[in-house]
Structure formats: C-alpha cells, structure tokens
Write a protein that holds these residues in place. Structure first.
Motif, PDB file in Angstrom:
ATOM      1  N   SER B 169       0.834  -1.204   0.000  1.00  0.00           N
ATOM      2  CA  SER B 169       0.000   0.000   0.000  1.00  0.00           C
ATOM      3  C   SER B 169       0.867   1.252   0.000  1.00  0.00           C
ATOM      4  CB  SER B 169      -0.941  -0.010   1.204  1.00  0.00           C
ATOM      5  OG  SER B 169      -0.188   0.088   2.383  1.00  0.00           O
ATOM      6  N   ARG B 206      -6.540   0.446  -6.546  1.00  0.00           N
ATOM      7  CA  ARG B 206      -7.235   1.390  -5.670  1.00  0.00           C
ATOM      8  C   ARG B 206      -6.842   2.822  -6.005  1.00  0.00           C
ATOM      9  NH1 ARG B 206      -6.388  -1.872  -1.232  1.00  0.00           N
ATOM     10  NH2 ARG B 206      -4.548  -0.695  -0.650  1.00  0.00           N
ATOM     11  N   ASP B 374       3.168   5.171  11.088  1.00  0.00           N
ATOM     12  CA  ASP B 374       3.481   5.834   9.827  1.00  0.00           C
ATOM     13  C   ASP B 374       4.642   5.117   9.149  1.00  0.00           C
ATOM     14  OD1 ASP B 374       1.620   7.603  10.624  1.00  0.00           O
ATOM     15  OD2 ASP B 374       2.962   9.330  10.858  1.00  0.00           O
ATOM     16  N   ILE B 399       3.533   7.917   4.702  1.00  0.00           N
ATOM     17  CA  ILE B 399       2.191   7.345   4.545  1.00  0.00           C
ATOM     18  C   ILE B 399       1.596   7.145   5.927  1.00  0.00           C
ATOM     19  CG2 ILE B 399       0.887   5.368   3.682  1.00  0.00           C
ATOM     20  CD1 ILE B 399       3.755   5.269   1.880  1.00  0.00           C
ATOM     21  N   ASN B 402      -3.075   4.863   9.198  1.00  0.00           N
ATOM     22  CA  ASN B 402      -4.376   4.293   8.819  1.00  0.00           C
ATOM     23  C   ASN B 402      -4.483   3.976   7.329  1.00  0.00           C
ATOM     24  OD1 ASN B 402      -4.359   6.946   8.125  1.00  0.00           O
ATOM     25  ND2 ASN B 402      -6.447   7.396   8.831  1.00  0.00           N
ATOM     26  N   GLU B 403      -3.645   4.625   6.503  1.00  0.00           N
ATOM     27  CA  GLU B 403      -3.633   4.274   5.075  1.00  0.00           C
ATOM     28  C   GLU B 403      -2.686   3.118   4.804  1.00  0.00           C
ATOM     29  OE1 GLU B 403      -2.780   7.521   2.420  1.00  0.00           O
ATOM     30  OE2 GLU B 403      -4.036   8.877   3.614  1.00  0.00           O
TER      31      GLU B 403
END
Lengths: 342, 414
Positions: B169, B206, B374, B399, B402-403
């Motif tokens: 991600s 995404r 993070d 980043i 939570n992402e």
C-alpha cells in the motif's frame, strides 16, 4: 574392493557379524542398553529435542534399509517423511483422531506415494536411481508449495493438535509426557526394520545388493523385492515424519525440501550404513549438534557439521557405529587368539 | 533359547525400574509467587544468525535489545520493577522446526518472558503457536506474513514493524499518484511473492493504476532475462519486483544490464537498507520501495542510529530499530503493570498509543495485535546525492498509519 566382497559373502548379514552371532548375549545387552537410553533420554536431553532424535533415528533407519541393506541410494526420502507429516497433520486437524492413528494414516499415504515412485525408480540403479527419487521428491515439494489451500504453502500447516483421548491434556501440558506417548510408535518402526532385516526377505535384499545377477539367476524377482523394500522404507520414514510433525505441532516445506533428503543420508552415513544402530547414533549426533550450536552464538553451523562429515567419511569409512563395532570385534578376536596361544 | 528369554526379561525389568526410579526424582516446574517470575525478566531473541537474514537483523538485534535494557534501567533506576534483566539468543537458521523447538526451550528452560524478532514467515507462525500454548509473549519484527495478525493471531502474539499489505500500500499507491499508472509485476511463485502481488495489484488499482501483466518466476531463480523482456513488452511505466534477498539481487543486476532500465521505473516489494548497501546505489537508479523506518529521517532517528553505530560499526536497518522499540515498550509495559505476568502485560500493551524513536503515530491495535504506524515511501539516492556511507535513501512521502495498514482482519479471533 574384492576383499570387501569376499567378506560380505562370508558374513550372512551385515547387521549380525560374527561377533554377535558367536556371542548372542551381546545382542541382548545391546538391546537392553539401547532401550534404556531411549527411555531415559528425555531426562537428560530437552524432551522436544529427544523426540527429534528419535524421529530422525527412525528416518535414518528407513534410509539405511535401502542404502545399507539393498544398496539403493534414495535421494528423495524427504518426500515420504514430508508427505506423512502433512497427511498426519491434516488428519489430526480436520478429523481430530488420536495422533497415533493420524501418524499411521500418514505412513500409509507415504507408502502409497512410494508405490509409483519405487515402480519407476527401481528400473535404474546407482546415480540414476538417486536422480529419479530426487525428481519425485521435488514434484511433491512443488505440489505442497502451490496447493496453499490445503498445505498452507510457504507458511506451512500450523497448529496440528496432539490428541490422545483422555490423555490429551497430559501430553499437551509437557513435551516430556508426549515423548513417552509417541516413543512406542518409533520403537514399533525400529522393531519392524529389525524384523525385515532378520528375515528371509532381508537375506534376499542383501543378496540383491551384493550380486543382483546371481539373485535373479536363483529365481528371485529382483525388481519386485526392490519395490517392496522401497515401499516398506517409505512407510518407516512416514511413521517418523508423522511423529515429528505432531511433536512440533506443524508441518512445513522444510520437511519436503531436498536438503532434508540430503541430511538424512548424511545422518545415516555418519552413524554407519548397514547396521541399524548407525541411524540412531548419527541422528543423536546431528540433532544435538544443531541444537547446541543454535544457542552457542557461533555463526557458522554449516561449517562444523560439514567438517565433521568430511572427517568421518575420510577417516571412518564405516561410520561411527560401524567403526566402533569393528574395533570391538577385532579386539575380542585378538584376545581370544592370545588365549588360545597360551 | 531359555537363556535368551531370561536375558530379555531382565533387560526389560532393569529398564523399567530405572524409568520408575527416575520418575520419582523429577519435580514439577517451580512456581513463583513474586511479582517478577523467577526473580528476573528474560528477553529471548530468536532469529537468523548465520544465513541470508543475518545482516538485516541477526546478531546486531541483540545489541539493539541490550540498548533498550540499558535505557530502561537508566530511566527508572531504583524504581524499576524489573531489576534483573537477561537477554538470551538463539539461531533458528530460518527453519520452522528449529524455531519451534528453540522457542519451547526459551520459554521453558531459559524462562524467557518474551521472544522477539523471528524473521521467515513459517518460523514466525511456528513460534506464535508456541506463544499461544505457553501463554508467553511473542513480538514479531522480522517476518512479513499477515497471517500473524489474521487467521493465526492469538492473545500473546504481536506484529511490530511491517507486513506485506503495508509494503504494497505504501509504495504501490504512491507510485501511481506520481505518474506510474501502468504496471508489470514479476514475482516468485511462492506464498510471499503471491501475497505481495495480490496486495500490490489491489493497491495499484485502488489508486487508479492498472496492472497489465503478472509474471510468475520459479523460486529460487537465477536467470531473469526472459521475464524482464516479457515484462517490458507491454511498455509499462513501472516494473514491480516482488522477489527478496538473493533473487532480488540477481534480478536487479540483470534488469540494469537489459536496457529496460532507461525507460522504465523499478519498484521493489521488500528491501532493507543492508541490501542497498551491499549492492551499491548505482545499481538502483531511483528505485522506490516502502520502508518502515529510516535511520537518517530526523534528528531522533539519527541520535539512536549514532548510538547503535558506536557499538556495531554499521547503521541500523528497520529491523534493528524495531527490536529496540519492541523490547523497550515491553519493559515499559512490565513497569506499568508492576509484574511480568503475561496477561497483565498484554493488557498494558493492547490499545497503547506509542511515539518513540521507531513508531510515529503508532498504535498497538487491540483487535488483532498489529502495531500500526506511519511508514515511508523511499527512493534510493543517486551516487552524487550520497554524502556519507550509509545515507542511501531519500524519503519521498510519509504514509499515515491508517492508510498504510489494512483494517483488522475478520479472520482473527483472539
């Protein structure tokens, strides 16, 4: 070479040299001491490690049955050890049967796999036999690697339960109790190997090893005998693999990878081939060494095991047990000779 | 014949009585009534001390853990709950069966209260099984599998630094946003590679990108020439490589020789600073990847890395920093609980929000024990940008936690 051949013809069976044949009580003393060691092992060695030694001992004996007694070097025995480890795990996890039943199921699966493998492999000897068995083992490895829904792939089959009816809680509480619950399976396997070796069937195997053409001329179906001993050997490897996976609570690709096949050959050769006792001795040495070195803080385990292997192969051609036995035999003979002289 | 039978009977009788005698002598495990079991806190380090993961974690992680112990003692002095702290270590050789036995041995024999690190997913899962059975803590730092906080999760297991989802991600989405829309992914055909490909594809899509090709390679593999040609055939903006360790090194060397490198960007699934250091920055030419932590990110990281380098002569990888952070937070939890009893320590850790030299905006998620924080998309510096030996990465983007991490998995039932 020729001298060696002659001595093999003289001796009926390699596991029963003239030493124990002449002095049968020595065999019983040996058996008693062996049994004592097996039963006392978890008192002196950390029980899960003791279990590993026992499992590897039977695994090495299964290889010795082929290598030492039939003259076939299988380089794919991890396939049977691993197949049984996974099958045992799947039975124990999904069916919830007591672990000895699961281990038996695993051993049967290993034997079923050994049928086609053996059928194809025994048509060749020497290095070609080794390559065919290795090829089959690699196939099994990749199937286990890819069939992730069943085997867990790279992560392995985790959380295999130790079930044993009313004793489930006891054997789960401490690896010490599990050792005594599982050791009968290993001893059963060793007994089976002993029976095979000391039977007319075992004599035919030795004959095939020493002179296949002559064995065939005497009317024995050499290929069929080889397939039979291959399947039996796979069954023993399966018993050992099943116990191993239940003991650890998982089966992983490590059980199937070709280095495991290599390690068991190493263990067998270290201990001494064609002796049955050699396997346990080699297994104890290698497993203990791996265990001790892992905690020693020394960062080169392969160097030590490799060096020991080289020394044993160069200096003690008959392995640890073979060398010790031959030495004892020579000593007893020389003593008797001096007595007779007087 | 008669004599044989007698002897056999005797042998059985002797061995039988010996076992019985031995049984009488054995005692049960000693139980301790004190607040600290066995009078001391034992931290066990179980990782690869001799193989492929030796440099990225290995023996230097022990140094990191000992630094945590020293800092804990300095911080609390006489008020420290854990006065006597011991660090033990073992080499699992990346084999799950050895990891499993060693973990049992650490918990039982060395009286370890916690096991740390454990790279290699299968070995980590094997240790998690033991942690659950023995009801002792296990904080994994070195392994990437999401199964530790998914189907295989348990009350005593925590996953501290990274996982395959977070690796994908972070770099996947950020690369698409910076213009790398079309992807070819080359991956080794085993669990880690497959997981990474799945996560990366999802992350790329995404973010609005497209994965044109997914190319499986054997594992392990030496010759990537055909796979590189095939991957370049669809003219992608980015080629993603999901191999790790030695395979990654092979791929990168051949990628640079192939000529594809001049037109296509390279994204790497998992890489440690030790990999970049050993290959040299000129092999990478602006390759991007996700890093859980970088030693030269800010003054706080650098201060810790300086202390680490004084002892080890090298800069820390994120695994080293993760080991420090996990050990320190464990000791803090023992301090707060006033005991090293596993259940009380777990209670202290669950839900804890942490900001330290490793974790930024970190949280020990109570639902699945995944420690989210993070993470960073980083780019390998070009040769003229490198000012000092280990200053090899440039942080492109932070980043947020939570992402970066997946929401708690429904497969996890504590």
């Amino acid at each position: 070479m020729s001298q060696q051949l002659v001595s093999k013809v003289d001796v009926e069976l390699p596991s029963e040299p003239s030493l124990t044949a002449r002095r049968p009580f020595l065999r019983w003393v040996g058996l008693a001491v062996g049994l004592l060691v097996v039963l006392a092992l978890p008192w002196y060695i950390y029980p899960p490690v003791a279990m590993d030694i026992a499992a590897w001992a039977l695994f090495a004996i299964s290889v010795d049955l082929l290598l030492g007694y039939t003259g076939l070097l299988s380089f794919g025995h991890a396939a049977f050890w691993g197949t049984s480890a996974y099958t045992t795990g799947l039975i124990a996890t999904h069916v919830g049967l007591p672990f000895p039943v699961a281990v038996l199921g695993g051993a049967i699966a290993a034997m079923l796999l050994a049928l086609p493998t053996g059928y194809l492999a025994v048509r060749r000897t020497g290095i070609y036999f080794a390559m065919v068995t290795l090829a089959f083992a690699q196939m099994v490895y990749f199937i286990a690697n890819q069939w992730r829904d069943v085997t867990g792939g790279e992560n392995g089959l985790q959380g295999i339960p130790k079930n044993l009816g009313g004793m489930t809680d006891l054997i789960n509480s401490d690896a010490f109790y599990f050792y005594y619950a599982a050791i009968p399976i290993i001893l059963l396997g060793v007994l089976l190997a002993w029976r095979i070796v000391n039977s007319p069937f075992g004599r035919v195997l030795v004959a095939i090893r020493d002179n296949p053409a002559r064995a065939r001329a005497l009317g024995y179906d050499v290929e069929r005998y080889k397939i039979m001993v291959f399947v039996l050997s796979a069954g023993l490897a399966g018993l050992a693999g099943g116990v191993f996976s239940v003991s650890h609570g998982f089966a992983s690709l490590q059980e199937l990878v070709w280095t495991t096949s290599g390690k068991v050959v190493l263990v067998t050769v270290l201990g001494g081939i064609g002796t049955l006792w050699g396997g346990p001795v080699g297994a104890a040495l290698v497993v203990l060494l791996e265990d001790r070195l892992a905690s020693s803080g020394f960062n080169g385990i392969g160097i030590i095991t490799g060096a020991i292997f080289v020394v044993i192969v160069l200096a003690f051609r008959h392995g640890i047990w073979g060398t010790a036995r031959n030495g004892l035999g020579a000593w007893l003979r020389s003593r008797r000779r001096t007595r007779e002289d007087v | 014949m008669q004599r044989k039978k007698t002897l056999a009977l005797m042998a059985t009788a002797v061995s039988g009585s010996l076992v019985l005698a031995a049984c009488g002598g054995g005692g049960g495990p000693a139980s301790s009534g004190g607040k600290i079991s066995d009078g001391k806190v034992v931290l066990g380090l179980l990782n690869d001390q001799s193989g492929v993961y030796k440099d990225l974690s290995g023996p230097n992680s022990k140094v990191a853990i000992e630094m945590a112990v020293a800092d804990y003692k300095a911080k609390y002095g006489d008020k420290a709950v854990a006065k006597d702290i011991e660090v033990v270590q073992a080499d699992h050789q990346n084999k799950p069966d050895i990891a499993n036995t060693k973990a049992q041995e650490m918990y039982d024999r060395d009286k370890a209260d916690i096991i740390l690190d454990v790279p290699t997913s299968s070995a980590a899962l094997a240790v998690a099984t033991q942690a659950k059975a023995k009801k002792k803590l296990f904080i994994d730092i070195g392994a990437g599998t999401t199964a530790l906080t998914g189907a295989q999760c348990n009350k005593y297991t925590f996953h501290w630094a990274y996982d395959t989802y977070m690796l994908a991600s972070g770099n996947g989405a950020a690369t698409v946003e910076s213009g790398g829309k079309n992807w070819s992914i080359v991956y080794p055909d085993y669990a880690f590679g497959q997981d990474m490909t799945k996560s990366y594809s999802a992350a790329v899509e995404r973010a609005g990108g497209k994965v044109q090709q997914k190319i499986a390679t054997p594992f392990p593999n030496d010759n990537y020439a055909t796979f590189i040609t095939k991957a370049a055939a669809s003219k992608p903006d980015v080629i993603g490589i999901m191999a790790a360790g030695g395979d990654l090194v092979n791929f990168i060397k051949q990628f640079n020789q192939s000529g594809v490198a001049s037109t296509t960007k390279l994204a790497v699934g998992l890489m440690f600073i030790t990999d970049v250091h050993s290959l040299g920055v000129d092999q990478f030419k602006g390759t991007t990847f996700t890093d859980a932590w970088y030693w030269n990110f800010d003054a706080q990281n650098r201060a810790w890395a300086d202390k680490f380098m004084a002892k080890t002569k090298v800069r820390p990888s994120f695994a080293h920093a993760g080991n420090y952070s996990a050990a320190m937070n464990y000791l803090e939890a023992v301090q707060a609980a006033g005991t090293d009893k596993s259940d009380d320590v777990v209670k202290q850790l669950e839900g804890k929000k942490i900001n330290d030299m490793f974790l930024r905006n970190g949280e020990v998620r109570a639902a699945d024990h995944n420690v989210v924080h993070d993470v960073y998309q980083v780019k390998v510096k070009s040769k003229d940008q490198v000012k000092e030996e280990w200053d090899l990465e440039q942080v492109v983007k932070t980043i947020p936690a939570n992402e970066a991490y997946a929401p708690a998995s429904p497969d996890c039932k504590m």
